[in-house]
Design an enzyme around this catalytic site. Structure first.
Site, short mmCIF file in Angstrom:
data_model
loop_
_atom_site.label_atom_id
_atom_site.label_comp_id
_atom_site.label_asym_id
_atom_site.label_seq_id
_atom_site.Cartn_x
_atom_site.Cartn_y
_atom_site.Cartn_z
N HIS C 50 0.82 -1.21 0.00
CA HIS C 50 0.00 0.00 0.00
C HIS C 50 0.85 1.25 0.00
CE1 HIS C 50 -3.66 -2.28 0.73
NE2 HIS C 50 -2.99 -3.01 1.60
N CYS C 444 -4.15 -25.57 -14.08
CA CYS C 444 -4.59 -26.89 -13.68
C CYS C 444 -4.33 -27.15 -12.20
CB CYS C 444 -3.95 -27.99 -14.54
SG CYS C 444 -2.35 -28.60 -13.99
#
Lengths: 420, 119, 486
Positions: C50, C444
C-alpha cells in the site's frame, strides 16, 4: 535455426495420428515433439479398455491403442524427440523447444500441427467452498498416481462428476481396495457413457446422485486432510436447495468436472480461439487462422472417443500435407454458427470453393434431446435437415454435408428443432 | 422375467431388454449385444484391467488385462492374484503375466511395454 | 542453546526482523510452529504494497507503511522477489465516496505519501482503467502502490537472514516461556532455548504466546480477534483487465473488496472481512463469503469473468480487540519481551520496516548493536519462465535440468524445483515447492505436475511416500501403495 517441413507438437493419440496421416499423404520430413519420455499421451494412464472399436475393430486398453499408433509411426521416418517441450510458438511457425539433452532450440517449420491435448478443471473452476486440505484431487491426477506410480490417494472416496473419467476412477479405486461412497453429478443426467455407468457404478453398487453437487468439504481436527464431504440437491436451474444436505465420512474427494483444451502455445502464436470450444477457430481442413498451423484432438475440441481423435489427427496430417504441396487454400468463407440447442460447431469456417470433398461438421448439443431434427439454415431458410432419435451433450455428433449442398452464403446456422 | 440392462460391449451402450426365461434379447443393434444380454443373465463376465508391480523399470506399475472376459464373480479373486505378482523390467506388451488365471482359460497379459531403468 | 534474540513466528514480521538483525553481531533464532516460513497470514493476503494514505496520521501503521513500502521498493533489485509498482486507484461514484477519497488524499499528504493525485472526471478515471464500472467518476491515484508475491518477499528475507547466521527452527511449537534473571527460558516441542530478548511475531496466536510469559497476569494481555478474508484468483487471461490495484472506498471493516492484477499475471478479487466465522487457524472458504466477494467486486467492474476462476483461498488476519493500530512495543510487564501484535493490513506493506522498528525497540531496551563486517543479500533465482531466450539457453547448458519442464502451466523446470529443495530454507512439501517456484499455481492447479513434484521430493529428500505432505506436516498426499506394497 533448424528448418523442417512439418512439426507436430504433442505425441499423444492426436499427434501420432497426425504424423501417420501426413506421412501417408507424402510428407517426407516430419518432426514430432513430445514432452514426456514416452509417446502415447494420456492413453498411458488410461489402462481400462473400450478404445479402438471403431479404428481397429478391436477392444483395446489405452496403452494398447497408443502402442498401435506408435508401431505405425515407427514404420515411417518420422523423427520423434521426447523429453522435449515446446515453450513458444510464433505466428510465422518458429517453435522454441527445450530439452535436457539438446538444450534450447528454435525450429522453423513450413507447417505445424497442434496436438497438445487438454487439462482437467480444478476445484477453483467450480469454486467449491470448504476446507483447503490434502485429499482433494482431480480424477486424472488420482489416475496417474494409481496407474503409473502405484499409489492410492485415498481409502474412502467421494467423486464429483459422472463424466467418463469420474466413472472409470470409481471402478479403478474400488478394484484397488478403496471404498467409493458416491458419485455426485450436478446435472439430472450422467455425462458419461451408459456402459460406464453399468460397469463402473452398478457393478460395484456405487450410488449415483443426480442433481447434486458438493457444497462443503470438512477437514479433520488438525486441519490437514478431508474428513467429510457434504453434498446438496440442486433445482432445475442448478441452484442449491437448502436443507437437502447429505454428509459422507471420507478422506478423499475426486473431481471430474470437465476438461479444457490446453492452448497456451496457440495464444502465443496469436491464434484466435473459439470461446465455446476453448480451442482454435479452424477452417474445414483443420487449419487455424494462422497460415500453415493446424490443430487436432483435444486441443481443438474435447473428444469422447479416442477413435475420433485419431480420425481428426489423420485428417489434419493429410491436410497439412496438402498445404505443403499446394499452398494456402484461399476462398471466401462460410461461417458456421451454433444456433438454438447447439453448444458449439467445429469447424467454425468452411472454404467452400476450395473444398475437395464433402465436409463433416462436428458439434455438441446443449441438453439431452429426443426426436429432434438437426437443421442447417441460411438466412433462416433450411437447406439441410437430418432426424436424430437421441442426442446428448456428452457425445460428440457429426453431420456430413455434400459440397454441392452448401449454399453461397457467408453464414450458416446449425440448430436443433423438434421433429414433428 | 424381463431384465433391463445396458450393453457394455461398445461405447454405444444400447439399452437391452432380456427375457430371462426365453433367453431372448431386444434393443441390441448388433449380434454382440445379443450375446452380452444372454451371458449377463446366465453367466455374467467382465474383462479385468489393472496394474502389476514391476521392479527395475522406467515406471513402477505395468498395466495388464485379462485377454478374455472372466466370470464376474471371480473379479475380486482375480485382482488378488494380480496383486500377488511382481515382474521385472523389461516387459513387452502382450507378455503373459499370469497364465490361465484362476482356471478361467484367460491369461493376464501386459498391455504396455516398460523399459529398463538405466543404472 | 542461548540466543541474544529469539523471534517467535516466521511470517513477514518475524522474517523481516530476522533479516534486519542478521546484519549485526548477534545470535538470533526464529522459532516457527509450522514446517516452513510464511505458512499463515503471510501467504494468504492480497499481495499489495500500500502507498500509505489509508492509516490514521500519527499511527504506527502510517509511519511504518510509508517506510516499509519504500524499503520494499529498494530491496526489490537486491532480493529479486516479484514486485511491480503499478499504482492504485480508490474509486468512487457518490458524493459520499468523493468525500472519503478527498479525506484519504489529505491523510496521505499528512503521512508523507508521494505523488498522490485525484482524478476528478469519469473520462480521466476510465483512461487509467477502461474496464472500471461506468458510474465511477472519481478516484485517488497513488502511483507508489505496488503488487508483490508476499511469500516470496518473506522467503527472500528469511533466506538472507539464514545465510547471514540466523537459525530458523521449523516444526517448533512454543509451549512455555519463563522469565528469569538469565533471560527467557523457552520450552518448545523441539527442546529448550534460552534467550536474552524475545520478539513475539506469532500472528493470530500472538496473545496466546504473550499469555505464556505473563503467567498469572494473563489478563493483562491484549486479545487477538481473528478476521477471515476470502479471495478469488482468476486465470492469467484476466490479468490485464485492470492496470492498477482497484480499491473501493474503505469502510469500518477495512479496505473492502479489491480487484487487482497479481505480480504473476493473474487477477485477484477479494477479500471480505468476516469476524463471525473466523477462528485462528481455519482457512476454509464459505459459500456466503465467496458470494459476497463476487457481488461486491462487480461494483468495481462489470467485466469481471468468474468463469476464469482457478482458485479460491482465505486468510486470517490478526486484529486487536481494543485498538485499530498495531501494538508494537516492549512489554511494560515483562522487560525485554517485545510484542508485534495485531499485524493486519497494512502489515505486508510495512514488512522490512518492522525490522528497523525492532532494532529501535531493542536499542531502547538495552541491546548493543555491532554491525557485521560482511552481509550478503540472498537474491532469489530468476524464474526460467522469466528469462530471455539467451538466458534460457545458457541456463540449460549450465544445468541440463533446466531443459526438463515439470509444471506445464507455469513452465517450471526440474532445476528450479531441485534448487527450491536445496535453498537455505528448503522446500519439503508440495506447497513449499509451489511457493518457491510457482509449480502448481497455474490453470490446472497442480493436477498435472503434482505427481511429478511428489516424486522429485521423494527422490531428492529420500522420503517415504507417507512423508511427502501437501502443505502442513501430516497432510499426506497419498495414503498407501497399491497392492499392499510397503
Amino acid at each position: 535455426m533448424e528448418n523442417r517441413d512439418l512439426v507436430i507438437i504433442g505425441g499423444g493419440p492426436a499427434g501420432l495420428a497426425a504424423g501417420y496421416g501426413a506421412y501417408k499423404a507424402g510428407v517426407k520430413d516430419i518432426l514430432l515433439i513430445e514432452r514426456d519420455n514416452t509417446l502415447g499421451g494420456i492413453l498411458n494412464q488410461c489402462i481400462h479398455n473400450g478404445f479402438g472399436l471403431h479404428r481397429f475393430k478391436e477392444e483395446l486398453t489405452g496403452p494398447e491403442y497408443a502402442s498401435r499408433y506408435e508401431e505405425m509411426v515407427k514404420e515411417t521416418n518420422i523423427e520423434v524427440r521426447s523429453n522435449t517441450m515446446a515453450i513458444d510458438l510464433s505466428d510465422d511457425k518458429v517453435i522454441t523447444v527445450v530439452s535436457s539433452k539438446r538444450g534450447l532450440e528454435q525450429i522453423k517449420a513450413k507447417a505445424v500441427i497442434l496436438a497438445m491435448g487438454c487439462r482437467e478443471r480444478s476445484r477453483g473452476a467450480i469454486s467449491t467452498p470448504g476446507a483447503r486440505v490434502s485429499g482433494i484431487f482431480t480424477a486424472g491426477a488420482a489416475q496417474k498416481y494409481c496407474n503409473i506410480d502405484g499409489y492410492l490417494v485415498g481409502k474412502r472416496i467421494v467423486i464429483l462428476g459422472s463424466g467418463d473419467i469420474g466413472l472409470i476412477m470409481a471402478r479403478r479405486m474400488t478394484l484397488e481396495g478403496a471404498k467409493v461412497l458416491a458419485d455426485v453429478e450436478l446435472c439430472p443426467y450422467s455425462n458419461g457413457l451408459n456402459r460406464n455407468i453399468a460397469q463402473c457404478l452398478n457393478d460395484f453398487n456405487i450410488p449415483l446422485y443426480l442433481s447434486y453437487t458438493v457444497t462443503d468439504i470438512i477437514a479433520d481436527e488438525d486441519n490437514k486432510r478431508v474428513k467429510q464431504v457434504v453434498i446438496s440437491k440442486v433445482d432445475e436451474k442448478k441452484k442449491v436447495i437448502p436443507g437437502t444436505e447429505i454428509a459422507f465420512d471420507c478422506d478423499t474427494l475426486l473431481l471430474s468436472v470437465g476438461l479444457i483444451p490446453e492452448n497456451e502455445l496457440s495464444k502465443k502464436a496469436g491464434i484466435e480461439l473459439d470461446s465455446r470450444t476453448k480451442g482454435p477457430l479452424v477452417y474445414d481442413n483443420l487449419e487455424t487462422d494462422k497460415e500453415g498451423i493446424f490443430a487436432c484432438g483435444n486441443v481443438l475440441q474435447v473428444h469422447d472417443l479416442v477413435d475420433n481423435v485419431s480420425m481428426e489427427g489423420e485428417r489434419a496430417g493429410k491436410n497439412a500435407a496438402e498445404y505443403l504441396s499446394k499452398g494456402e487454400r484461399n476462398a471466401s468463407l462460410i461461417k458456421t454458427i451454433p444456433g438454438s440447442g447447439i453448444g458449439y460447431v467445429c469447424p467454425q469456417y468452411i472454404r467452400k470453393d476450395s473444398l475437395k470433398d464433402d465436409v463433416d461438421i462436428f458439434f455438441r448439443v446443449r441438453v439431452p434431446s429426443s426426436n429432434v431434427r438437426l437443421v442447417l439454415e441460411k438466412n433462416g431458410k433450411e437447406f439441410f435437415s437430418i432426424p436424430k432419435i437421441k442426442v446428448v451433450p456428452s457425445e460428440m455428433e457429426s453431420i456430413r454435408i455434400k459440397k454441392e449442398m452448401l449454399p453461397d452464403a457467408s453464414e450458416i446456422t446449425l440448430s436443433l428443432k423438434e421433429n414433428k | 422375467m424381463i431384465k433391463e440392462m445396458v450393453c457394455i460391449n461398445c461405447p454405444r451402450g444400447c439399452q437391452l431388454k432380456v427375457d430371462t426365461d426365453l433367453l431372448t434379447v431386444t434393443g441390441n443393434t448388433c449380434p454382440r449385444g445379443k450375446d452380452y444380454g444372454i451371458s449377463e443373465v446366465t453367466n455374467p463376465v467382465r474383462t479385468v484391467t489393472s496394474t502389476v508391480k514391476i521392479t527395475g523399470g522406467l515406471i513402477d506399475r505395468v498395466s495388464v488385462k485379462t485377454n478374455h472376459p472372466i466370470s464376474k464373480d471371480l473379479m475380486t479373486a482375480c485382482m488378488d492374484e494380480i496383486n500377488k505378482i511382481t515382474v521385472k523390467a523389461p516387459i513387452k506388451i502382450g507378455d503373459i503375466i499370469i497364465s490361465n488365471v484362476l482356471n478361467t482359460k484367460a491369461d493376464v497379459v501386459a498391455t504396455k511395454s516398460v523399459g529398463k531403468k538405466n543404472g | 542453546m542461548h540466543f541474544d534474540v529469539t523471534i517467535i513466528g516466521a511470517g513477514i514480521t518475524g522474517s523481516a526482523i530476522a533479516f534486519e538483525l542478521s546484519k549485526y553481531q548477534l545470535k538470533v533464532a526464529v522459532l516457527e510452529k509450522e514446517n516452513d516460513v510464511s505458512m499463515k497470514t503471510t501467504k494468504a493476503n492480497s499481495g499489495i504494497i500500500h502507498a500509505g494514505y489509508d492509516p490514521k496520521p500519527g499511527s504506527l501503521m502510517a509511519r511504518l507503511n510509508v517506510e516499509g513500502s519504500q524499503l520494499t521498493h529498494d530491496l526489490y533489485p537486491l532480493l529479486n522477489f516479484h514486485y511491480k509498482q503499478i499504482g492504485s486507484l480508490v474509486i468512487g461514484s457518490t458524493e459520499e465516496e468523493h468525500q472519503v477519497i478527498n479525506d484519504l488524499f489529505e491523510r496521505g499528504l499528512k503521512n508523507g505519501v508521494k505523488d498522490l493525485h485525484i482524478l476528478k472526471t469519469s473520462a480521466e478515471v476510465h483512461q487509467y482503467d477502461h474496464n472500471l464500472a461506468s458510474n465511477i467518476d472519481y478516484a485517488l491515484y497513488a502511483p507508489t502502490a505496488g503488487i508483490i508475491s508476499p511469500w516470496e518477499l518473506c522467503l527472500a528475507l528469511a533466506y538472507t537472514a539464514t545465510i547471514n547466521g540466523v537459525d530458523f527452527i521449523l516444526n517448533c511449537e512454543v509451549k512455555d516461556i519463563t522469565k528469569n534473571d538469565k533471560g527467557f527460558l523457552i520450552s518448545t516441542s523441539k527442546g529448550n532455548y534460552e534467550s536474552t530478548y524475545v520478539i513475539n511475531c506469532a500472528g493470530t496466536h500472538a496473545d496466546d504466546i504473550y499469555k505464556l510469559v505473563l503467567k498469572d497476569r494473563k489478563n493483562d494481555s491484549f486479545t487477538i480477534l481473528p478476521c477471515k478474508g476470502e479471495y478469488y484468483l482468476l486465470d492469467k487471461d484476466q490479468g490485464s483487465l485492470m492496470n492498477h490495484v482497484i480499491f473501493q472506498t474503505p469502510t469500518k471493516l477495512g479496505k473492502g473488496v479489491l480487484v487487482s492484477p497479481t505480480v504473476h499475471g493473474n487477477l485477484i478479487v477479494g477479500p471480505n472481512a468476516d469476524y463471525e466465522d473466523a477462528t485462528k487457524d481455519d482457512t476454509c472458504t464459505l459459500q456466503t463469503s465467496l458470494d459476497f466477494v463476487k457481488a461486491s467486486s462487480l461494483k468495481s467492474s462489470a467485466n469481471l469473468f468468474f468463469g476464469a476462476n482457478i482458485r479460491n483461498f482465505s486468510g486470517i488476519r490478526a486484529t486487536l480487540k481494543d485498538q485499530d493500530d498495531f501494538l508494537i512495543e516492549e512489554s511494560k510487564i515483562v522487560p525485554h519481551f517485545i510484542n508485534f501484535a495485531g499485524i493486519k493490513s497494512p502489515g505486508l506493506s510495512c514488512g522490512p520496516a518492522f525490522g528497523k522498528e525492532a532494532i529501535r525497540l531493542l536499542e531502547k531496551a538495552g541491546l548493543n548493536f555491532v554491525e557485521k563486517k560482511e552481509f550478503h543479500y540472498y537474491r532469489l533465482p530468476t524464474f526460467f519462465s522469466n528469462m530471455t531466450l539467451e538466458e534460457k539457453k545458457q541456463a540449460i547448458i549450465s544445468n541440463p535440468l533446466y531443459g526438463q519442464v515439470i509444471c506445464r502451466c507455469e513452465t517450471v523446470t526440474e532445476a528450479e524445483i531441485i534448487n527450491a529443495i536445496n535453498a537455505p530454507i528448503g522446500a519439503t512439501t508440495i506447497d513449499g515447492i509451489k511457493r518457491r517456484t510457482n509449480a502448481g499455481m497455474g490453470r490446472c492447479q497442480g493436477g498435472f505436475c503434482g505427481p511429478k513434484v511428489f516424486q522429485l521430493l521423494m527422490d531428492e529428500l529420500k522420503l517415504n511416500y507417507d512423508q511427502v505432505y501437501q502443505d502442513r506436516d501430516g497432510s499426506e498426499v497419498v495414503v498407501c501403495k497399491t497392492k499392499g506394497e510397503k
